[in-house]
Write a protein that holds these residues in place. Structure first.
Motif, mmCIF file in Angstrom:
data_model
loop_
_atom_site.group_PDB
_atom_site.id
_atom_site.type_symbol
_atom_site.label_atom_id
_atom_site.label_comp_id
_atom_site.label_asym_id
_atom_site.label_seq_id
_atom_site.Cartn_x
_atom_site.Cartn_y
_atom_site.Cartn_z
ATOM 1 N N LYS A 1 0.547 -1.843 0.046
ATOM 2 C CA LYS A 1 -0.092 -0.307 -0.059
ATOM 3 C C LYS A 1 1.195 1.422 0.205
ATOM 4 O O LYS A 1 0.681 1.967 -0.661
ATOM 5 N N VAL A 2 2.418 1.175 0.819
ATOM 6 C CA VAL A 2 3.036 2.273 0.838
ATOM 7 C C VAL A 2 3.388 2.846 -0.308
ATOM 8 O O VAL A 2 3.475 3.809 -1.425
ATOM 9 N N GLN A 3 4.022 1.385 -1.301
ATOM 10 C CA GLN A 3 4.514 1.912 -2.336
ATOM 11 C C GLN A 3 3.239 2.397 -3.985
ATOM 12 O O GLN A 3 4.064 3.570 -4.166
ATOM 13 N N VAL A 4 2.355 1.646 -3.129
ATOM 14 C CA VAL A 4 1.522 2.083 -4.843
ATOM 15 C C VAL A 4 0.561 3.654 -4.365
ATOM 16 O O VAL A 4 0.436 4.247 -5.017
ATOM 17 N N MET A 5 1.010 3.870 -3.217
ATOM 18 C CA MET A 5 0.590 5.412 -2.313
ATOM 19 C C MET A 5 1.506 5.905 -3.023
ATOM 20 O O MET A 5 1.286 7.484 -2.378
ATOM 21 N N MET A 6 3.081 5.495 -2.737
ATOM 22 C CA MET A 6 3.929 6.663 -2.977
ATOM 23 C C MET A 6 3.739 7.100 -4.467
ATOM 24 O O MET A 6 3.966 7.986 -4.811
ATOM 25 N N ARG A 7 3.425 5.932 -5.010
ATOM 26 C CA ARG A 7 3.625 6.639 -6.914
ATOM 27 C C ARG A 7 2.777 7.589 -7.278
ATOM 28 O O ARG A 7 2.843 8.110 -8.027
ATOM 29 N N LEU A 8 2.084 6.992 -6.420
ATOM 30 C CA LEU A 8 0.281 8.503 -7.041
ATOM 31 C C LEU A 8 0.435 9.504 -6.334
ATOM 32 O O LEU A 8 0.491 10.836 -6.696
ATOM 33 N N ALA B 1 2.985 11.136 -8.847
ATOM 34 C CA ALA B 1 1.865 11.220 -10.088
ATOM 35 C C ALA B 1 0.812 12.649 -9.981
ATOM 36 O O ALA B 1 0.684 13.370 -10.303
ATOM 37 N N GLY B 2 1.193 13.069 -8.846
ATOM 38 C CA GLY B 2 -0.058 13.733 -8.127
ATOM 39 C C GLY B 2 -1.653 13.799 -7.670
ATOM 40 O O GLY B 2 -2.444 14.788 -8.354
ATOM 41 N N CYS B 3 -1.482 12.089 -7.578
ATOM 42 C CA CYS B 3 -3.361 11.943 -8.004
ATOM 43 C C CYS B 3 -3.944 11.381 -6.265
ATOM 44 O O CYS B 3 -4.491 10.887 -6.361
ATOM 45 N N LEU B 4 -3.243 12.046 -5.235
ATOM 46 C CA LEU B 4 -3.427 11.982 -4.089
ATOM 47 C C LEU B 4 -4.547 12.879 -4.366
ATOM 48 O O LEU B 4 -5.702 12.093 -2.710
#
Length: 203
Positions: free
Chosen positions: A186-193, A196-199
């Motif tokens: 979850k942390v890795q995917v959330m860091m990618r988001l 990318a400025g998608c949070l």
């Protein structure tokens, strides 16, 4: 009674005279003269004239007097030492010529001694600017790396604080929608988001 036999005289090849020994020493390779030619008489004279001009100008601040000193000292130093006689006292050796040539030789030695220092200072000034530019470029690069690292720390802190609000399937769906890699925690995917400025779309 038998007469004593004469003692054999030393052969020329077996004896070595002091003169031959001294010639051998003089002709040895270790005593070869220097290849640097001595300065010419006119070069010494010009150096003496320049030295006298500099001293007179520093003392009196008179250009015409300095020029007269240059001409006089150069002419005196350029005279032939063999035929040099005193102008004021007949038959007496002139000390002005040897003194002027001594000043000229000392000036040339001073110039030759300071030439490597001047070259070193010039080289340091030229290469110093290049080194300063290189250091400035390195500082700018470090500043960019520091800014990028600070931004990464802020994103990671935000992810650690809000990772419990989202489920892994929800994060993967958002990553798949943005064309990002969906594998990982979850942390890795959330860091990618976050990168990318998608949070903001998840809130």
């Amino acid at each position: 009674s038998p007469s004593p036999s004469p003692s054999p005289s030393p052969s020329p090849s077996s004896s070595s005279s002091p003169s031959s020994t001294s010639m051998t020493v003089l002709n040895s390779p270790n005593s070869t003269p220097s290849d640097i030619p001595p300065p010419s008489q006119w070069k010494i004279a010009l150096a003496a004239g320049l030295a006298a001009t500099l001293v007179s100008f520093l003392l009196f601040q008179q250009p015409l007097l300095s020029f007269a000193c240059f001409l006089t000292t150069t002419i005196v130093a350029a005279r032939d030492p063999i035929d040099e006689k005193s102008i004021l006292v007949d038959g007496e050796d002139d000390v002005a010529g040897p003194l002027a040539r001594l000043i000229g030789r000392a000036t040339l030695q001073s110039i030759e001694g300071s030439t490597p220092k001047v070259r070193a200072i010039t080289r340091a000034a030229v290469t110093g600017n290049a080194e300063i530019d290189s250091l400035r470029g390195r500082i700018r690069e470090l500043e960019r790396e520091n800014t990028s690292l600070s931004l990464w720390v802020e994103r990671r802190r935000y992810v650690d604080e809000h990772v419990g609000r989202f489920k892994l399937d929800q994060l993967k769906a958002s990553a798949r929608k943005e064309g990002l890699t969906v594998g990982g925690t979850k942390v890795q995917v959330m860091m990618r988001l976050a990168e990318a400025g998608c949070l903001e779309d998840l809130d």
